[in-house]
Write a protein that holds these residues in place. Structure first.
Motif, PDB file in Angstrom:
ATOM      1  N   GLU A 108       0.843  -1.197   0.000  1.00 28.63           N
ATOM      2  CA  GLU A 108       0.000   0.000   0.000  1.00 28.63           C
ATOM      3  C   GLU A 108       0.875   1.243   0.000  1.00 28.63           C
ATOM      4  OE1 GLU A 108      -4.084   0.697   2.102  1.00 28.63           O
ATOM      5  OE2 GLU A 108      -2.504   1.353   3.501  1.00 28.63           O
ATOM      6  N   PHE A 109       0.535   2.169  -0.888  1.00 28.27           N
ATOM      7  CA  PHE A 109       1.175   3.473  -0.917  1.00 28.27           C
ATOM      8  C   PHE A 109       0.323   4.439  -0.104  1.00 28.27           C
ATOM      9  CE2 PHE A 109       2.790   1.419  -4.704  1.00 28.27           C
ATOM     10  CZ  PHE A 109       4.135   1.799  -4.716  1.00 28.27           C
ATOM     11  N   ALA A 110       0.928   5.173   0.775  1.00 30.74           N
ATOM     12  CA  ALA A 110       0.238   6.183   1.581  1.00 30.74           C
ATOM     13  C   ALA A 110       0.699   7.554   1.113  1.00 30.74           C
ATOM     14  CB  ALA A 110       0.516   5.988   3.058  1.00 30.74           C
ATOM     15  N   ILE A 111      -0.173   8.248   0.391  1.00 31.01           N
ATOM     16  CA  ILE A 111       0.150   9.541  -0.192  1.00 31.01           C
ATOM     17  C   ILE A 111      -0.426  10.631   0.696  1.00 31.01           C
ATOM     18  CG2 ILE A 111      -0.048  10.974  -2.264  1.00 31.01           C
ATOM     19  CD1 ILE A 111      -0.583   8.412  -3.833  1.00 31.01           C
ATOM     20  N   SER A 112       0.367  11.611   0.990  1.00 30.86           N
ATOM     21  CA  SER A 112      -0.107  12.722   1.820  1.00 30.86           C
ATOM     22  C   SER A 112      -1.325  13.370   1.175  1.00 30.86           C
ATOM     23  CB  SER A 112       1.006  13.761   1.990  1.00 30.86           C
ATOM     24  OG  SER A 112       2.120  13.188   2.641  1.00 30.86           O
ATOM     25  N   PRO A 113      -2.220  13.967   1.988  1.00 27.99           N
ATOM     26  CA  PRO A 113      -3.464  14.546   1.445  1.00 27.99           C
ATOM     27  C   PRO A 113      -3.193  15.463   0.261  1.00 27.99           C
ATOM     28  CG  PRO A 113      -3.521  14.580   3.833  1.00 27.99           C
ATOM     29  CD  PRO A 113      -2.141  14.133   3.465  1.00 27.99           C
ATOM     30  N   LEU A 114      -4.029  15.311  -0.761  1.00 32.86           N
ATOM     31  CA  LEU A 114      -3.914  16.105  -1.980  1.00 32.86           C
ATOM     32  C   LEU A 114      -5.031  17.140  -2.035  1.00 32.86           C
ATOM     33  CD1 LEU A 114      -3.175  13.199  -4.492  1.00 32.86           C
ATOM     34  CD2 LEU A 114      -1.518  14.758  -3.470  1.00 32.86           C
ATOM     35  N   SER A 115      -4.857  18.117  -2.886  1.00 30.29           N
ATOM     36  CA  SER A 115      -5.887  19.132  -3.059  1.00 30.29           C
ATOM     37  C   SER A 115      -7.036  18.560  -3.873  1.00 30.29           C
ATOM     38  CB  SER A 115      -5.301  20.363  -3.759  1.00 30.29           C
ATOM     39  OG  SER A 115      -4.773  19.997  -5.024  1.00 30.29           O
TER      40      SER A 115
END
Length: 1238
Positions: free
Chosen positions: A335-342
């Motif tokens: 699983e990739f955990a991507i920081s919150p995006l706009s």
């Protein structure tokens, strides 16, 4: 070798019962075996028993012996009456050795010598074997050919008496089994051929003549070669077998060998799935799951690489998860955990690479969105609220017409009214020539049908009314007229569904602008009755010059007129004018105009004879409403759709629009019944896309009465002018027209202009040539109409009436600019007394002006009244009316002025009452000023004051203007909260131009149990906030927030929202589960929550059996559906929804009138929480097919339905009990029922 051991053990075990009884071989003789008793046999054979004779059995050389069968249970013991006997087999029997044996039977031997077979007394005989093959030859011709089957594991009764040892006359020579060797072990890869080697020896020295290889273990010979080749397509360990045969026909036991098949080494991998969510919320970590599988046959180490781009193809994320080791066939998930995006649209590609070689084994791409999910959910609820407003407005339109019809029917003698309506209005005025006039836009057939519908409905309802109460009659009428609203409701629902689909994946923020536009749209929809025009164009050829005329009518004006007639019941002129208006305005009277007018005195005489002058006016208004209704209702979905179009434009252009409104201009002062010309100047800033411009119209009393959406032309220059026209209501006063863009800086792009709507500038006066008359004198009434405007005014209707008589002069009027016209009425009074003469001037249904005078014949008592009042008042002052009262009698007059003021926009709610005394000497005239609405109760709205003086009622319409219009918007920081979390409530207050302003606010919180808590709101000038602590939301479920506000002189629109603590409150509906067709006029449904709170404004949709309709619940949670469309048996599904609540689905079974109703499965329904579960359908099928088809079953069902409802109530209230009953009782019953009903 394993097979040899198994066979040896099997033969040994099976031989134990035989050895315990005898060393003899036992034969089961088939019941239909035929013996030749005449055949000679060797005399030296010993016959142990004397009650049978020796018989010959033919045994063929290749007899097949079963050594592993269990006796069949269907073998019959034919007899136990015989004693053991010896069967003789001759040594010289000739055997056929070319028969084909069964493939699953073992050939134990291929040669026998004569021997004695012992048959015991209770031998079991098979009588179901096939006949002996006809091609079996008895070469010796001594006996008929037949087969003996000898079972190796036959069961014997050890208690039988038999010879200890059968006599064996001969001892056959023994042929030993040959021995085989399959060699091995062998090994190879998948699909690679293996060379096998086979050999065999015989203890007796016989030659090996045959080989039989079985590679698959299915007892079928795959090769007869001694040294064959073979391959396998799957990896694994296999055990092929080899048998050999000697020259005497004996087969060896099988010998197996071991074969190992392997897969050649390969390296590969695959992405078996990527798992982004369809959307993520703002502030939420973007987790993307990836499934990996090693599809090679050896261990491998992988690198997983993920690249994410935004909608502009800009890189926003690039990362690798390395050194992922997997054995062959193994799986794993990463699983990739991507920081919150706009907020926005994103695409990604995942690559699976070899860590060692760098080879790319697989890639997979997908996309996702980052959304403000709370904004979407609440926007859906806002859309539902808009749809609810549309439904309510359509219902209100129907109720206005149906309730007016109801009051007309209930207050009149219908038979008399029907005759007057049909014979006089329809028969006299609606002539065939008029109904087919080409100058009409309205279909004459529709008009005739409306009149006919009223008459037919009256006949039916008059009968119904005698048998039922008023509420039933009113509901019946509402259902009759609801046919005009249902298609529009369906259109509204369809557009609402489209809106939800359109925004479900749109990245946008639900800001105050969107909320306020929803509120503006709701109020625009709710004002359709007051501001939507019904336009009729009629020809006036032959009556007045000028050709066609157009009349603009609103449903509210019709209702106002009805209320006026009802209040002013003695005002005969109103009744006469309406009858004429129906003829002159709604129908093309053409060249028969004068004839129609000429018939009016006859009409008056007829109506007066029946005392139904006012009643005819009532009926005429009802006909007018029936014609108006289908033409007005389409305006509601139009306004609803325009609002959603505007909201969608805001969502689409929330951050990208560059257009702005430079200015808006309009006609500063608008004459009566004229259109305003509006121009909007737009700066598109070089935009090459179509930009939405929203236009809003605000009435003098602060209501939103129009909302429109314009689109710029993307192919014009940077600056563009948008032109349109607008027709304002007849209500005089200042109207605000606003234009705005939908970009993110909306406030700076709002422009507005004011347009003043003026009433026709016509003064109306009336006079007599003197005040007192003798009984024989002619009285002449003179009405003067002066047009002070600079343009000609037409479309006018006047009526001069002598109250409480049939004297009348009614006609059409056109007045040139700055000129006057005079109309007169002359007559000789029949009776002495005081008379009042009135003149009323109409423009369509709008009363332009009126005046009154009076006179006395011989003697009498009375006053005439003329009223002067403004049309628009400021909310900070008392609303007053100026009276000129004249004693027209010959005596002192003493009486009162009774003042009643109603709010026409609030269902004619009485807001003020007062009584003022009056006293006048003979011929005395006074000017009076009366308060008709104090400033303390004066809020922006449209009012009508009814003033009763001397048995006459005078109507004063007026508007209390609004200083401005304010919208409240309320939002919470989240949608769903834990019990321990506080709720942050943010409230904004803005005017219609989105400028922040202040107001006094009140917040009411309603918990799931209906308990209300009131809060103080802090803040100032547009921005307010408060916190709801966990102590105020301790109950799980849906909470409702309502924020009301006040500001002196302003129309303030409230707002509401909801939030959820842990889980939604569930809706439930008390529905009738079985309805007999054609036995009821209505279906009444009550909606409440699971905590027994009634639910207002819930959507209830019925589908099936002719239904496809949605209605909303009232304040009592009640919704009423008429059954006129219910046209067949079957199932009606009821769907109940409301924003923030768990929906409810239920079913109603519609059966024929003669079919006995069958109740529902109460306990199962309670256990599952719904009657729609498929398991319950199984139980119903079992009930119908197996219980209701017999007396015992029907008795059981009757007892069940009598006793189960209270049990079901207990189950419904306890979640744990529901689970136990469902899993432990209902599901086992369902399983059993499925066996029967499939």
């Amino acid at each position: 070798m394993k097979i040899k051991a198994i066979l040896f053990i099997t033969v040994f075990l099976l031989s134990i019962p035989i050895m315990m009884v005898s060393a003899s071989e036992i034969i089961i003789e088939d019941a239909n075996t035929t013996w030749d008793t005449t055949t000679a046999y060797s005399p030296d054979m010993t016959n142990i028993t004397s009650n049978v004779t020796p018989r010959i059995l033919v045994e063929y050389a290749n007899n097949i012996y079963r050594i592993n069968l269990t006796p069949s249970t269907n073998l019959l013991n034919v007899t136990n009456s015989v004693t053991p006997r010896i069967l003789t087999e001759y040594a010289n029997t000739i055997y056929r050795n070319n028969l084909t044996p069964s493939t699953n039977l073992l050939n134990v031997t291929n040669s026998v010598t004569p021997r004695i077979l012992v048959e015991y007394a209770n031998s079991i005989y098979r009588n179901d074997l096939k006949d002996i093959p006809t091609d079996l030859a008895n070469l010796a011709n001594e006996v008929s050919s037949r087969i003996i089957i000898e079972y190796a594991n036959s069961n014997y009764d050890k208690q039988l008496n038999f010879p200890e040892e059968p006599i064996n006359e001969t001892t056959p020579p023994e042929n030993h089994f040959p021995i085989t060797n399959a060699h091995g072990p062998y090994s190879a890869n998948i699909n690679e051929h293996i060379q096998f080697y086979g050999s065999g020896t015989d203890p007796d020295g016989d030659t090996i003549i045959a080989y039989a290889w079985d590679f698959n273990g299915d007892n079928i010979t795959d090769s007869t070669l001694q040294n064959p080749t073979y391959s396998w397509s799957s990896a694994g360990t296999y055990y092929p077998t080899l048998k050999v045969q000697d020259e005497k026909g004996a087969w060896s036991l099988p010998d197996d060998c071991t074969v190992l098949i392997t897969t050649p080494l390969s390296y590969d991998g695959t992405l078996s799935g990527v798992y982004p969510q369809p959307h993520y919320s703002t502030g939420e970590t973007v987790n993307i799951g990836v499934d990996i599988k090693n599809t090679g046959n050896s261990a491998e180490t992988y690198d997983l690489h993920l690249v994410v781009h935004d909608k502009h193809d800009a890189l926003v994320y690039d990362d690798t998860i390395g050194s992922i080791s997997l054995s062959s066939g193994a799986k794993t998930s990463e699983e990739f955990a991507i920081s919150p995006l706009s907020i926005g649209h994103f695409s990604f590609i995942a690559y699976l690479n070899s860590s060692n070689s760098g080879s790319v084994y697989d890639d997979m791409q997908s996309d996702f969105k980052v959304l403000d999910t709370q904004a979407i959910l609440i926007a859906e609820d806002d859309a539902d609220s808009l749809m609810e407003a549309a439904h309510d407005e359509l219902d209100e339109m129907v109720f206005i017409v149906s309730d007016t019809t109801f009051e007309t029917i209930k207050s009149l003698t219908w038979d008399v009214l029907k005759d007057a309506l049909f014979d006089t209005i329809i028969g006299k005025i609606f002539t065939p020539r008029q109904l087919t006039h080409p100058g009409m836009d309205l279909d004459p057939e529709d008009i005739a049908k409306a009149c006919e519908k009223l008459v037919n409905a009256g006949d039916e309802l008059n009968e119904v009314a005698s048998k039922t109460d008023d509420s039933h009659l009113k509901n019946k009428l509402r259902e009759e007229f609801m046919v005009y609203a249902v298609p529009e409701k369906i259109a509204v629902e369809r557009r609402d569904n489209d809106f939800v689909k359109n925004i479900i994946d749109k990245p946008f923020t639900r800001n105050d602008k969107i909320i306020q536009l929803f509120n503006i749209g709701r109020e625009n929809v709710r004002s359709a009755s007051e501001s939507a025009w019904f336009t009729i164009t009629v020809g006036i050829n032959g009556l007045l010059p000028g050709g066609e005329r157009s009349y603009y009518i609103t449903l509210q004006e019709e209702r106002d007129l009805y209320e006026s007639i009802k209040k002013a019941f003695a005002w005969v002129s109103m009744g006469i004018v309406i009858v004429v208006l129906i003829a002159a305005v709604l129908f093309a009277i053409g060249t028969v105009g004068f004839g129609v007018i000429a018939e009016i005195p006859f009409l008056i005489t007829v109506l007066k004879a029946f005392f139904v002058v006012e009643k005819a006016a009532f009926a005429a208004i009802v006909v007018l409403m029936l014609i108006t209704l289908p033409n007005i209702t389409p305006e509601v979905p139009l306004r609803h759709d325009t609002t959603l179009d505007a909201i969608e434009s805001v969502i689409s252009h929330q951050t990208t629009s560059t257009a702005s409104v430079l200015s808006i201009t309009s006609t500063s002062q608008l004459s009566f019944d004229k259109e305003a010309k509006i121009t909007i100047a737009v700066d598109k800033s070089a935009s090459r896309t179509s930009e939405p411009i929203i236009r809003i119209v605000v009435s003098p009393d602060g209501r939103i009465i129009d909302m429109n959406l314009h689109q710029t032309n993307p192919y014009t220059s940077n600056y563009e002018t948008l032109s349109s026209s607008l027709r304002l209501p007849h209500q005089p006063g200042k109207y605000k027209i606003l234009a705005m863009t939908s970009n993110d800086i909306m406030k700076s792009s709002v422009k507005q202009v004011e347009t003043t709507q003026t009433a026709p500038n016509i003064s109306v006066s009336i006079s007599t040539d003197k005040q007192f008359y003798n009984s024989t004198e002619i009285v002449t009434i003179t009405a003067n109409f002066t047009n002070a405007a600079s343009e000609k005014l037409g479309n006018l209707t006047f009526s001069i009436d002598i109250l409480n008589t049939t004297y009348n002069n009614t006609g059409f009027l056109e007045i040139n600019a700055n000129s006057s016209k005079i109309e007169t009425l002359s007559f000789v009074p029949v009776n002495n007394g005081t008379y009042k003469a009135t003149v009323t001037l109409f423009a369509g249904l709008y009363i332009v002006g009126s005046a009154e005078t009076g006179f006395t014949v011989e003697n009498g008592t009375g006053v005439s009244v003329n009223i002067d009042s403004k049309e628009v008042y400021d909310p900070s002052v008392n609303v007053t009316a100026n009276f000129t009262v004249t004693n027209i009698g010959t005596e002192l007059y003493q009486g009162n002025i009774a003042i009643t003021t109603v709010d026409t926009l609030n269902d004619y709610l009485e807001v003020y009452n007062s009584i003022e005394p009056l006293s006048f000497n003979e011929s005395e005239e006074k000017d009076l000023v009366c308060i008709i609405l104090p400033k303390e109760g004066s809020i922006p709205s449209i009012y009508r004051s009814y003033l009763e003086i001397d048995n006459s009622t005078y109507i004063v319409p007026f508007t209390v203007a609004a200083n401005g219009t304010i919208f409240i918007t309320v939002q919470t920081d989240m949608l769903i909260y834990l019990s321990s979390e506080s709720v942050n409530v943010n409230i904004s207050v803005k005017d219609v131009a989105f400028n922040a302003t202040n107001a006094t606010l009140n917040l009411t919180l309603t918990d799931p149990n209906g308990n209300k808590t009131y809060f103080d709101v802090t803040g100032s000038y547009g921005n307010y906030s408060m916190i709801i602590s966990p102590d105020n939301k301790s109950v799980n479920g849906t909470y409702n927030i309502l924020v009301n506000g006040t500001k002196d002189g302003y129309r303030v629109y409230s707002d509401q929202t909801f939030f959820i603590v842990n889980e939604r409150t569930k809706l439930r509906c008390d529905i009738p589960h079985v309805i007999q067709l054609n036995t009821t006029d209505t279906i009444n449904l009550f909606v409440e929550t699971d905590s027994n709170q009634t639910v207002k404004d819930a959507f209830v949709r019925l589908t099936g059996c002719g239904f496809n309709e949605t209605r909303t619940t009232d304040e009592n949670g009640l919704v009423v559906f008429g059954t006129g469309s219910m046209n067949k048996t079957g199932v009606i599904e009821a769907n109940v929804e409301k924003g923030g609540y768990g929906s409810f689905i239920g079913k109603m079974e519609i059966i024929s009138k003669n079919e006995p109703p069958i109740a529902e499965c109460f306990i199962a329904t309670a256990a599952y929480g719904t009657p729609l579960h498929e398991d319950i359908d199984v139980l119903r099928d079992f009930r119908d097919e197996y219980l209701m088809t017999n007396p015992i079953g029907r008795t059981f069902v009757e007892i069940y339905y009598t006793t189960s409802p209270p049990i079901a109530d207990v189950i419904k209230e306890n979640k744990g009990v529901r689970t136990v009953i469902r899993e432990g009782l209902v599901k086992p019953l369902v399983y059993i029922s499925r066996v029967f009903v499939g």
